[in-house]
Motif scaffolding. Structure first.
Motif, PDB file in Angstrom:
ATOM      1  N   PHE A 137       0.844  -1.191   0.000  1.00 34.98           N
ATOM      2  CA  PHE A 137       0.000   0.000   0.000  1.00 34.98           C
ATOM      3  C   PHE A 137       0.880   1.242   0.000  1.00 34.98           C
ATOM      4  CE2 PHE A 137      -2.577  -3.196   2.295  1.00 34.98           C
ATOM      5  CZ  PHE A 137      -3.666  -3.244   1.436  1.00 34.98           C
ATOM      6  N   GLN A 138       0.516   2.209  -0.828  1.00 34.94           N
ATOM      7  CA  GLN A 138       1.231   3.472  -0.823  1.00 34.94           C
ATOM      8  C   GLN A 138       0.863   4.241   0.439  1.00 34.94           C
ATOM      9  OE1 GLN A 138      -0.195   6.791  -1.185  1.00 34.94           O
ATOM     10  NE2 GLN A 138       1.854   7.666  -0.960  1.00 34.94           N
ATOM     11  N   VAL A 139       1.860   4.818   1.079  1.00 37.55           N
ATOM     12  CA  VAL A 139       1.590   5.664   2.238  1.00 37.55           C
ATOM     13  C   VAL A 139       2.670   6.732   2.321  1.00 37.55           C
ATOM     14  CG1 VAL A 139       2.800   4.075   3.814  1.00 37.55           C
ATOM     15  CG2 VAL A 139       1.157   5.727   4.734  1.00 37.55           C
ATOM     16  N   GLY A 140       2.232   7.984   2.365  1.00 36.65           N
ATOM     17  CA  GLY A 140       3.166   9.104   2.444  1.00 36.65           C
ATOM     18  C   GLY A 140       3.223   9.638   3.857  1.00 36.65           C
ATOM     19  N   VAL A 141       4.359   9.470   4.506  1.00 38.73           N
ATOM     20  CA  VAL A 141       4.534   9.952   5.878  1.00 38.73           C
ATOM     21  C   VAL A 141       5.524  11.113   5.843  1.00 38.73           C
ATOM     22  CG1 VAL A 141       5.248   9.364   8.214  1.00 38.73           C
ATOM     23  CG2 VAL A 141       4.085   7.653   6.805  1.00 38.73           C
ATOM     24  N   ALA A 142       5.037  12.312   6.150  1.00 41.55           N
ATOM     25  CA  ALA A 142       5.892  13.495   6.136  1.00 41.55           C
ATOM     26  C   ALA A 142       7.031  13.328   7.141  1.00 41.55           C
ATOM     27  CB  ALA A 142       5.064  14.731   6.478  1.00 41.55           C
ATOM     28  N   PRO A 143       8.246  13.836   6.797  1.00 44.22           N
ATOM     29  CA  PRO A 143       8.557  14.674   5.636  1.00 44.22           C
ATOM     30  C   PRO A 143       9.031  13.896   4.402  1.00 44.22           C
ATOM     31  CG  PRO A 143      10.446  14.620   7.085  1.00 44.22           C
ATOM     32  CD  PRO A 143       9.386  13.772   7.744  1.00 44.22           C
ATOM     33  N   ASN A 144       8.961  12.565   4.433  1.00 45.79           N
ATOM     34  CA  ASN A 144       9.479  11.766   3.310  1.00 45.79           C
ATOM     35  C   ASN A 144       8.396  11.535   2.259  1.00 45.79           C
ATOM     36  OD1 ASN A 144      11.943  11.609   4.626  1.00 45.79           O
ATOM     37  ND2 ASN A 144      11.497   9.638   5.577  1.00 45.79           N
ATOM     38  N   VAL A 145       8.047  12.609   1.551  1.00 49.39           N
ATOM     39  CA  VAL A 145       6.917  12.532   0.616  1.00 49.39           C
ATOM     40  C   VAL A 145       7.284  12.996  -0.798  1.00 49.39           C
ATOM     41  CG1 VAL A 145       5.149  12.719   2.406  1.00 49.39           C
ATOM     42  CG2 VAL A 145       6.136  14.806   1.436  1.00 49.39           C
ATOM     43  N   GLU A 146       8.575  12.989  -1.125  1.00 47.88           N
ATOM     44  CA  GLU A 146       9.002  13.495  -2.429  1.00 47.88           C
ATOM     45  C   GLU A 146       8.410  12.708  -3.599  1.00 47.88           C
ATOM     46  OE1 GLU A 146      10.954  13.032   0.120  1.00 47.88           O
ATOM     47  OE2 GLU A 146      12.006  14.927   0.507  1.00 47.88           O
TER      48      GLU A 146
END
Length: 268
Positions: A137-146
């Protein structure tokens, strides 16, 4: 052989062939190609579908993907956990264990693992390849969201084709939540509240989504203001607040922190 040499060799051999596996046209689409500069690393072993151990001793947790959990401590593994680990192993083997690494803005997680993007000798992003095949599953956890946008595109291709985890919908209703951990949850927003603790988005069935004060600026204010009454889909790591010694009325049992807008969306 250095990583750059492997990259050149792979491009000559054909980017979309993995020994023993022919990828479909949809899976062969390139998502998140490698940047100009990557650090060469050598994989010692694949731990699971989103973690590898390097020969220099570091454990690398791949950014932007959450693969199904393998069985531990007597608990059975989640669906496609073995398939995700085996596929990552095949991708690593296709590069003879030599990968390119790009560290995240936040370099380590709370377990001391290196947070990074990994690239094969063909220049393709390993997280995106797994997402495009429905093995995480895609998951964007800030700050690693480039790479959020291209990783979302990779996941959407698998979701639309109903590959892997998307063969049957993994999205849960709030009432289906049984334990803490990663989840995709859908429900109708009953209330949106702002206070010193941030923004709180309530869903019937005892779930509240929280955006911390220092993260609110990342979210579209008009979108947040218009959420009440709409059906949304949220993803991330659900926390069971009843395990902290009891709930205070009228607190929701389940809490899902949102650190990036990509963790919140409308129902497809």
């Amino acid at each position: 052989m250095g990583f750059c040499q492997l990259l050149k060799k792979a491009s000559l051999a054909g980017a979309f062939f993995v020994p023993g596996i022919w990828l479909s046209a949809a899976q062969a689409q390139v998502f998140c190609p490698a940047p100009a500069s990557v650090a060469p690393v050598h994989v010692q072993r694949v731990v699971d579908g989103d973690t590898v151990r390097l020969k220099d001793g570091r454990s690398v947790r791949m950014i932007g993907i959450n693969a199904p959990e393998t069985g531990k401590k007597g608990r059975s593994g989640e669906p496609f956990a073995v398939a995700a680990r085996q596929r990552l192993q095949a991708l690593v083997n296709a590069s003879d264990g030599h990968l390119g690494l790009v560290p995240g803005r936040e370099g380590n997680d709370r377990y001391g693992r290196t947070l990074a993007h990994l690239y094969g000798a063909d220049g393709n992003n390993l997280e995106a390849q797994l997402l495009a095949e429905g093995l995480g599953f895609q998951v964007g956890v800030a700050p690693n969201v480039e790479l959020v946008a291209c990783q979302q595109a990779a996941e959407n291709s698998a979701r639309n084709a109903r590959l892997g985890l998307w063969r049957q919908s993994p999205v849960q209703s709030v009432t289906q939540l049984k334990r803490s951990g990663f989840a995709l949850v859908s429900g109708r927003v009953s209330k949106v509240e702002r206070n010193r603790g941030g923004v709180w988005i309530e869903l019937p069935g005892s779930l509240v989504l929280r955006i911390a004060p220092d993260r609110v600026r990342l979210f579209d204010a008009a979108m947040l203001n218009g959420l009440q009454g709409k059906t949304i889909e949220a993803r991330g790591w659900v926390q069971d607040r009843s395990r902290r010694g009891g709930l205070k009325k009228p607190q929701a049992r389940w809490l899902l922190p949102l650190t990036d807008p990509s963790m919140l969306g409308s129902t497809p």
